[in-house]
Design a protein around this motif. Structure first.
Motif, PDB file in Angstrom:
ATOM      1  N   GLY A 270       2.986  -4.137   3.952  1.00  0.00           N
ATOM      2  CA  GLY A 270       1.846  -3.277   4.233  1.00  0.00           C
ATOM      3  C   GLY A 270       0.573  -4.070   4.489  1.00  0.00           C
TER       4      GLY A 270
ATOM      5  N   SER B  43      -1.330  -3.917   7.996  1.00  0.00           N
ATOM      6  CA  SER B  43      -2.726  -3.488   7.976  1.00  0.00           C
ATOM      7  C   SER B  43      -3.627  -4.529   8.616  1.00  0.00           C
ATOM      8  CB  SER B  43      -3.155  -3.225   6.527  1.00  0.00           C
ATOM      9  OG  SER B  43      -4.531  -2.914   6.462  1.00  0.00           O
TER      10      SER B  43
ATOM     11  N   GLU C 142      -6.765  -0.446   0.066  1.00  0.00           N
ATOM     12  CA  GLU C 142      -6.346   0.792   0.728  1.00  0.00           C
ATOM     13  C   GLU C 142      -4.857   0.762   1.057  1.00  0.00           C
ATOM     14  OE1 GLU C 142      -8.594   3.819   3.566  1.00  0.00           O
ATOM     15  OE2 GLU C 142      -8.390   1.806   4.391  1.00  0.00           O
ATOM     16  N   SER C 143      -4.340  -0.389   1.450  1.00  0.00           N
ATOM     17  CA  SER C 143      -2.904  -0.471   1.730  1.00  0.00           C
ATOM     18  C   SER C 143      -2.098  -0.235   0.463  1.00  0.00           C
ATOM     19  CB  SER C 143      -2.555  -1.834   2.345  1.00  0.00           C
ATOM     20  OG  SER C 143      -2.651  -2.880   1.397  1.00  0.00           O
TER      21      SER C 143
ATOM     22  N   ARG D 272      -9.650  -3.081   2.649  1.00  0.00           N
ATOM     23  CA  ARG D 272      -8.442  -2.746   3.404  1.00  0.00           C
ATOM     24  C   ARG D 272      -7.188  -3.026   2.583  1.00  0.00           C
ATOM     25  NH1 ARG D 272     -10.777  -5.621   7.573  1.00  0.00           N
ATOM     26  NH2 ARG D 272      -9.151  -7.210   7.435  1.00  0.00           N
TER      27      ARG D 272
ATOM     28  N   TYR E 252       5.690   5.042   5.054  1.00  0.00           N
ATOM     29  CA  TYR E 252       4.621   4.159   4.580  1.00  0.00           C
ATOM     30  C   TYR E 252       3.789   3.617   5.736  1.00  0.00           C
ATOM     31  CZ  TYR E 252       2.580  -0.002   2.308  1.00  0.00           C
ATOM     32  OH  TYR E 252       1.725  -0.961   1.837  1.00  0.00           O
TER      33      TYR E 252
ATOM     34  N   LEU F 171      -0.091   4.261   6.794  1.00  0.00           N
ATOM     35  CA  LEU F 171      -0.972   3.092   6.881  1.00  0.00           C
ATOM     36  C   LEU F 171      -1.655   3.031   8.247  1.00  0.00           C
ATOM     37  CD1 LEU F 171      -1.683   0.752   4.977  1.00  0.00           C
ATOM     38  CD2 LEU F 171       0.118  -0.585   6.077  1.00  0.00           C
TER      39      LEU F 171
ATOM     40  N   THR G 195      -5.682   3.278   8.883  1.00  0.00           N
ATOM     41  CA  THR G 195      -6.378   2.183   9.554  1.00  0.00           C
ATOM     42  C   THR G 195      -7.125   2.684  10.780  1.00  0.00           C
ATOM     43  OG1 THR G 195      -4.662   0.647   8.800  1.00  0.00           O
ATOM     44  CG2 THR G 195      -6.094  -0.111  10.574  1.00  0.00           C
TER      45      THR G 195
ATOM     46  N   VAL H  29      -2.123   3.556  -0.140  1.00  0.00           N
ATOM     47  CA  VAL H  29      -1.153   4.249   0.708  1.00  0.00           C
ATOM     48  C   VAL H  29       0.257   4.053   0.166  1.00  0.00           C
ATOM     49  CG1 VAL H  29      -0.142   4.333   3.018  1.00  0.00           C
ATOM     50  CG2 VAL H  29      -2.612   4.110   2.757  1.00  0.00           C
TER      51      VAL H  29
END
Length: 346
Positions: free
Chosen positions: A250, A254, A187-188, A184, A213, A217, A221, A191
């Motif tokens: 972020g 997240s 992944e943030s 995760r 952003y 996000l 998610t 993004v």
């Protein structure tokens, strides 16, 4: 240096017609288009245009300039030009064009609106210069295209790292949760990178639009959860933050969203999460994540500072001079985070 009186007396200014006749013979290719006519067609080309493109005036007049475009003309360059035309603004763009014989060349197009005395738009003037190979390599387009290729590769590499992390996590036993958290967080960052490399951005490249952003996000998610009945609604006031600050924000957002999706709707296929961001005085920010879920069990504290994820989030909040407030009950949980001085002043 000023002109002496004798030379000034001998000066014969050119009339508009004489000046245009002189310019028409310039070696710089020139085009006039008429935006008052359907599809903004060409109404004039000079001799240099004919020499550069191989199209005689009779073949060009009455057509939109796009007939010079072809397979390798970059859509982003076309979009920049179209937007400048729509806004009636000056624009310079290096784009791939094609001659009448089908050969390709890099055309530096400098376009400007021509207005009548009353200020209304009359024509668009385009001045075109074919670029030599060395000029092409140094052109802003060449740099932008190279950056786009780098961005594409970085995006693919990040996607591969995320996939590998999740794959290894499935067989990691008790460490599966840690792998999921790591995925995760990567992944943030992905993004954020997508937002920084977004070609639509016209801002300072060291700042990030938190609206775009956080919206990306939240969508990313939610898609990982997979339950179609769970919705994440986003209501964000426009704000800018420095990219390093945006990384931290972020990760926090997240983590809060993921925590709500994982724990607020156990045994349920429907639910709602509201993510809102409000600007406060003094470049401060309030981020609120509210769900209509089950609420946290009594005695449970979030973030759990005894876990790796909880300690990281608590550390990020502390680093950003943030204040966290968590209210929970039978009708859901509201997480409110106030952050001081995190938005960009501009």
């Amino acid at each position: 240096m000023t002109m002496d009186a004798e030379n000034r007396a001998a000066l014969q200014p050119l009339s508009h017609a004489e000046a245009f006749e002189t310019l028409s013979g310039s070696r710089i290719s020139m085009v006039l288009t008429d935006p008052a006519l359907p599809d903004n067609p060409i109404v004039y080309v000079n001799r240099a245009f004919e020499e550069v493109t191989g199209y005689m005036s009779g073949m060009a007049i009455g057509r939109n300039c796009r007939f010079l475009q072809g397979e390798n003309t970059d859509p982003d360059d076309i979009k920049r030009l179209r937007e400048a035309l729509d806004r009636e603004e000056d624009c310079t763009v290096d784009l791939v064009n094609y001659r009448a014989d089908g050969s390709e060349f890099i055309n530096r197009l400098m376009m400007t609106p021509i207005r009548s005395e009353d200020g209304s738009l009359r024509y668009f003037l385009g001045m075109q210069k074919p670029l030599a190979e060395v000029e092409d390599l140094l052109s802003p387009n060449a740099v932008r295209h190279a950056m786009r290729e780098v961005q594409h590769r970085v995006k693919n590499h990040l996607s591969m790292v995320i996939s590998l992390t999740r794959m290894y996590g499935r067989g990691a036993g008790d460490a599966r949760g840690q792998f999921s958290q790591l995925a995760r967080r990567i992944e943030s960052l992905q993004v954020l990178y997508q937002e920084l490399s977004n070609p639509e951005r016209r801002r300072n490249m060291d700042t990030v639009s938190l609206g775009a952003y956080f919206s990306r996000l939240a969508a990313a998610t939610q898609s990982l959860d997979g339950r179609s009945g769970l919705t994440v609604n986003v209501d964000i006031e426009e704000a800018e933050a420095r990219s390093d600050t945006a990384v931290h924000l972020g990760m926090i957002v997240s983590e809060v969203l993921t925590n709500a999706l994982q724990h607020a709707f156990v045994g349920r296929e429907t639910g709602r999460i509201d993510l809102s961001v409000r600007r406060l005085p003094g470049q401060s920010l309030r981020i609120t994540v509210a769900d209509d879920g089950l609420g946290m069990p009594e005695g449970v504290e979030w973030p759990d500072r005894t876990s790796v994820g909880g300690s990281v989030i608590a550390g990020l909040i502390r680093q950003l001079n943030g204040t966290l407030n968590v209210n929970t009950g039978a009708t859901g949980t509201v997480v409110t985070l106030d952050l001081s001085g995190v938005t960009d002043a501009t």
